[in-house]
Design a protein around this motif. Sequence first.
Motif, PDB file in Angstrom:
ATOM      1  N   ILE A  57      -6.873  11.073  -9.716  1.00 55.69           N
ATOM      2  CA  ILE A  57      -5.419  10.956  -8.973  1.00 55.69           C
ATOM      3  C   ILE A  57      -5.585  10.901  -7.439  1.00 55.69           C
ATOM      4  O   ILE A  57      -4.752  10.193  -7.012  1.00 55.69           O
ATOM      5  N   GLN A  58      -6.599  11.482  -7.064  1.00 54.12           N
ATOM      6  CA  GLN A  58      -6.717  11.616  -5.626  1.00 54.12           C
ATOM      7  C   GLN A  58      -7.127  10.014  -5.093  1.00 54.12           C
ATOM      8  O   GLN A  58      -6.691   9.591  -4.334  1.00 54.12           O
ATOM      9  N   GLY A  59      -7.970   9.508  -5.862  1.00 54.62           N
ATOM     10  CA  GLY A  59      -8.488   8.022  -5.606  1.00 54.62           C
ATOM     11  C   GLY A  59      -7.123   7.168  -5.776  1.00 54.62           C
ATOM     12  O   GLY A  59      -7.038   6.227  -4.918  1.00 54.62           O
ATOM     13  N   ILE A  60      -6.568   7.419  -6.760  1.00 55.68           N
ATOM     14  CA  ILE A  60      -5.493   6.215  -7.041  1.00 55.68           C
ATOM     15  C   ILE A  60      -4.387   6.329  -5.578  1.00 55.68           C
ATOM     16  O   ILE A  60      -3.961   5.412  -5.135  1.00 55.68           O
ATOM     17  N   LEU A  61      -3.839   7.770  -5.442  1.00 61.58           N
ATOM     18  CA  LEU A  61      -3.227   8.018  -4.297  1.00 61.58           C
ATOM     19  C   LEU A  61      -3.713   7.526  -3.024  1.00 61.58           C
ATOM     20  O   LEU A  61      -3.151   6.907  -2.292  1.00 61.58           O
ATOM     21  N   ARG A  62      -4.923   7.672  -2.821  1.00 57.19           N
ATOM     22  CA  ARG A  62      -5.555   7.406  -1.527  1.00 57.19           C
ATOM     23  C   ARG A  62      -5.733   5.729  -1.504  1.00 57.19           C
ATOM     24  O   ARG A  62      -5.558   5.106  -0.309  1.00 57.19           O
ATOM     25  N   ALA A  63      -6.115   5.009  -2.513  1.00 56.06           N
ATOM     26  CA  ALA A  63      -5.867   3.796  -2.516  1.00 56.06           C
ATOM     27  C   ALA A  63      -4.651   2.885  -2.160  1.00 56.06           C
ATOM     28  O   ALA A  63      -4.318   1.811  -2.008  1.00 56.06           O
ATOM     29  N   GLN A  64      -3.467   4.057  -2.672  1.00 54.32           N
ATOM     30  CA  GLN A  64      -2.073   3.544  -2.327  1.00 54.32           C
ATOM     31  C   GLN A  64      -1.747   3.757  -0.942  1.00 54.32           C
ATOM     32  O   GLN A  64      -0.473   3.575  -0.498  1.00 54.32           O
ATOM     33  N   GLY A  65      -2.612   4.406  -0.393  1.00 54.52           N
ATOM     34  CA  GLY A  65      -2.387   4.921   1.130  1.00 54.52           C
ATOM     35  C   GLY A  65      -2.215   5.965   1.672  1.00 54.52           C
ATOM     36  O   GLY A  65      -1.551   6.513   2.614  1.00 54.52           O
TER      37      GLY A  65
END
Length: 287
Positions: free
Chosen positions: A42-50
């Motif tokens: 989840i953190q990776g997805i969110l970080r990849a979204q900015g």
Amino acid sequence: MAGHRAVCSRDHSRTDRVPLLAREAIMLLIRRGDRGPRVVMIQGILRAQGAHIDIDGAYGPNTAAAVSAFQQRAGGLLADGTIGLDTWRAIERVTGYRIINVVDAEDSAQRQRVCSGLTRAGGNPIIMYGMSNAVAAAMDEVVARAGAGGMTAMVRFYSHGGPGMQNVASGHDGGNMGHLSGVSVQHFPAMRAQFERLNDILAPFGCVDMMGCSVGDGAQGDALLNGISDAANRPAEAGIQVQYSQDEGHKVFNFEGPVKASYPGRRSRQAWGRHVQGWIGPLRRTG
């Protein structure tokens, strides 16, 4: 395996605190206080979204705030900072990341319970029936569905299991592991190349979940999870006790009781998070 009537259930011993969610179909339930590969995902997805968050595998206030901000931007969601079915569907819609589920359908009762929960949540599981070389056949289907681009966030395997083993297409009795109808420590060298294929289709922050009973228990569980995580170059996790396969939302998608995770190269959760954070740096951010 005899005595293992269950497959999967609640999330890290925390779901009793949310009786309403227990009646809903939930593709994931991840929230503040959780730790492990799913939180890295989840953190990776969110970080990849900015999102300006560190990837450390711990669902703290910063992660909850980032989830709430995503929920507000997506619209139509309760901005509660928790990943449930509606928020995961919004993540799929906005980002394109997906979960692929593989279900051993040789046990008809298990097939009915697990597949019912998955389909009610909008999933389309890969259904496996008894066969030799089932691991390779399952991976063929996983790779075909995943396609190119590394947009698979998680691959989950549902079946009966035991310490250091899980069936893939052999139902309740365990079949013949020598025929590679499931995954086991003893026969893992013969199927390692199949799990290496996940390295090509999983997102950098992706993970592999083995949802069978007691798969992560003891030294055998350690050995199997270490083998899977090193082959896939992604974390692997499994429960260490019986997993009750009940069609009650979270009891199809999350673990019953304590969960054991292995990170590639025997890294710690925090070290893997730092590795992933550097790994996803070049990904395009959509704001």
